[in-house]
Motif scaffolding. Sequence first.
Motif, mmCIF file in Angstrom:
data_model
loop_
_atom_site.group_PDB
_atom_site.id
_atom_site.type_symbol
_atom_site.label_atom_id
_atom_site.label_comp_id
_atom_site.label_asym_id
_atom_site.label_seq_id
_atom_site.Cartn_x
_atom_site.Cartn_y
_atom_site.Cartn_z
ATOM 1 N N TRP A 36 2.569 2.769 -10.655
ATOM 2 C CA TRP A 36 1.953 1.457 -10.815
ATOM 3 C C TRP A 36 1.541 0.880 -9.464
ATOM 4 C CZ3 TRP A 36 3.391 -3.506 -9.227
ATOM 5 C CH2 TRP A 36 2.660 -4.558 -9.785
ATOM 6 N N SER A 37 2.388 1.059 -8.432
ATOM 7 C CA SER A 37 2.063 0.554 -7.097
ATOM 8 C C SER A 37 0.834 1.245 -6.535
ATOM 9 C CB SER A 37 3.260 0.755 -6.151
ATOM 10 O OG SER A 37 4.402 0.057 -6.614
ATOM 11 N N LEU A 38 0.734 2.573 -6.714
ATOM 12 C CA LEU A 38 -0.427 3.310 -6.212
ATOM 13 C C LEU A 38 -1.708 2.882 -6.922
ATOM 14 C CD1 LEU A 38 1.074 6.902 -5.841
ATOM 15 C CD2 LEU A 38 0.504 5.294 -4.008
ATOM 16 N N ARG A 39 -1.594 2.540 -8.201
ATOM 17 C CA ARG A 39 -2.782 2.130 -8.954
ATOM 18 C C ARG A 39 -3.260 0.757 -8.522
ATOM 19 N NH1 ARG A 39 -2.480 2.946 -15.281
ATOM 20 N NH2 ARG A 39 -4.618 2.224 -14.949
ATOM 21 N N THR A 40 -2.336 -0.103 -8.047
ATOM 22 C CA THR A 40 -2.722 -1.455 -7.639
ATOM 23 C C THR A 40 -3.223 -1.511 -6.205
ATOM 24 O OG1 THR A 40 -0.429 -1.934 -7.006
ATOM 25 C CG2 THR A 40 -1.110 -2.539 -9.239
ATOM 26 N N VAL A 41 -3.001 -0.443 -5.425
ATOM 27 C CA VAL A 41 -3.470 -0.401 -4.039
ATOM 28 C C VAL A 41 -4.912 0.087 -4.022
ATOM 29 C CG1 VAL A 41 -3.138 0.640 -1.780
ATOM 30 C CG2 VAL A 41 -1.147 -0.017 -3.136
ATOM 31 N N ASP A 42 -5.775 -0.718 -3.416
ATOM 32 C CA ASP A 42 -7.202 -0.376 -3.357
ATOM 33 C C ASP A 42 -7.452 0.433 -2.081
ATOM 34 O OD1 ASP A 42 -9.868 -0.202 -3.799
ATOM 35 O OD2 ASP A 42 -10.335 -2.264 -3.206
ATOM 36 N N ILE A 43 -7.593 1.732 -2.222
ATOM 37 C CA ILE A 43 -7.805 2.619 -1.084
ATOM 38 C C ILE A 43 -9.212 3.193 -1.160
ATOM 39 C CG2 ILE A 43 -7.049 4.729 0.081
ATOM 40 C CD1 ILE A 43 -4.279 4.282 -1.067
ATOM 41 N N PHE A 44 -9.947 3.055 -0.031
ATOM 42 C CA PHE A 44 -11.286 3.649 0.056
ATOM 43 C C PHE A 44 -11.128 5.037 0.649
ATOM 44 C CE2 PHE A 44 -15.603 4.040 1.987
ATOM 45 C CZ PHE A 44 -16.315 3.969 0.792
ATOM 46 N N TRP A 45 -11.036 6.044 -0.211
ATOM 47 C CA TRP A 45 -10.668 7.397 0.207
ATOM 48 C C TRP A 45 -11.626 8.046 1.196
ATOM 49 C CZ3 TRP A 45 -5.911 8.808 -0.255
ATOM 50 C CH2 TRP A 45 -5.122 8.255 -1.271
ATOM 51 N N PRO A 46 -12.946 7.788 1.146
ATOM 52 C CA PRO A 46 -13.811 8.377 2.186
ATOM 53 C C PRO A 46 -13.393 7.994 3.604
ATOM 54 C CG PRO A 46 -15.137 7.621 0.355
ATOM 55 C CD PRO A 46 -13.736 7.156 0.081
ATOM 56 N N TRP A 47 -12.895 6.757 3.784
ATOM 57 C CA TRP A 47 -12.405 6.347 5.102
ATOM 58 C C TRP A 47 -11.131 7.098 5.467
ATOM 59 C CZ3 TRP A 47 -13.038 0.290 5.585
ATOM 60 C CH2 TRP A 47 -14.407 0.000 5.629
ATOM 61 N N VAL A 48 -10.296 7.357 4.473
ATOM 62 C CA VAL A 48 -9.063 8.102 4.744
ATOM 63 C C VAL A 48 -9.390 9.522 5.184
ATOM 64 C CG1 VAL A 48 -6.938 8.985 3.720
ATOM 65 C CG2 VAL A 48 -7.763 6.699 3.097
ATOM 66 N N VAL A 49 -10.345 10.150 4.521
ATOM 67 C CA VAL A 49 -10.740 11.513 4.876
ATOM 68 C C VAL A 49 -11.352 11.542 6.269
ATOM 69 C CG1 VAL A 49 -12.264 13.426 4.254
ATOM 70 C CG2 VAL A 49 -11.057 12.162 2.467
#
Length: 268
Positions: A36-49
């Motif tokens: 549930w915590s991971l689903r509520t965190v808004d992560i822009f994955w292209p920036w992470v990559v």
Amino acid sequence: MVDAEATSHRVWRRRSPAQTVRRLLLQLTVAAAVVWSLRTVDIFWPWVVDAPWQIADLFARMVPPDFSSSRSIVEALLDTLNIAVIATILAIILAMPVALIAAQNTTPNRATLWLARVILVSSRSVNTLIWALLFVAIFGPGVLAGILAIAFRSIGFLGKLMGEAIEEIDRRPVEAIQATGGSRAKVILYGIVPQVVPNFFAVSILRWDINLRESTVLGLVGAGGIGLLLQSAIDTFAWQTVATILLAIIAMVLLGEAVSGWLRRKVI
């Protein structure tokens, strides 16, 4: 008479069925909370990559460090050191009476006990940067706001640990002084203080070491110190100056760690 055949077929289990069910429910609850915590965190994955390449580019911009502003950096480091030292001394002065009324064996009554606990919890619940924002709003940007922010954050830490040390003292010296008709002040001065002095110095040195680290970031919110120069360098994209400031902060923290270790060996 116990049946030997039934005894030989007994199987040892580490947990009972009820314990196994409770453990499984706990694991499922933790897993559900993580999902549930991971689903509520808004992560822009292209920036992470792309992060490793951005980190490499940032470090390339920092090399070589620019030492042309060394004088202003040293002055800011001295301000940071002064903030940590003055704030720690102020916090010790304010925390001592709070610790005395926070300890159950020295507090006058239940009302003062709860008052002390409210003070300690309030101090520890508010982050140093939030204290700094409040004092910057009251007193304006500068070193004073930083000193008060560090001091008010430290009261909860010092008061709680010192109060616990007072509660764990040996009652026999206190009872002996009381039996001879000693006043409450003499009981504290001669029966309690000598027993908590080693803990007092240990906690104070530890808090100063922590405050030295925390004071380096106060400038990010306008509360003085080296963080003010760091924020200015970041805002102007002066990455070589940023590298110099970071090296200076690391050197100061390492020096503070060495000094605190030396003080522990000499004083405690």
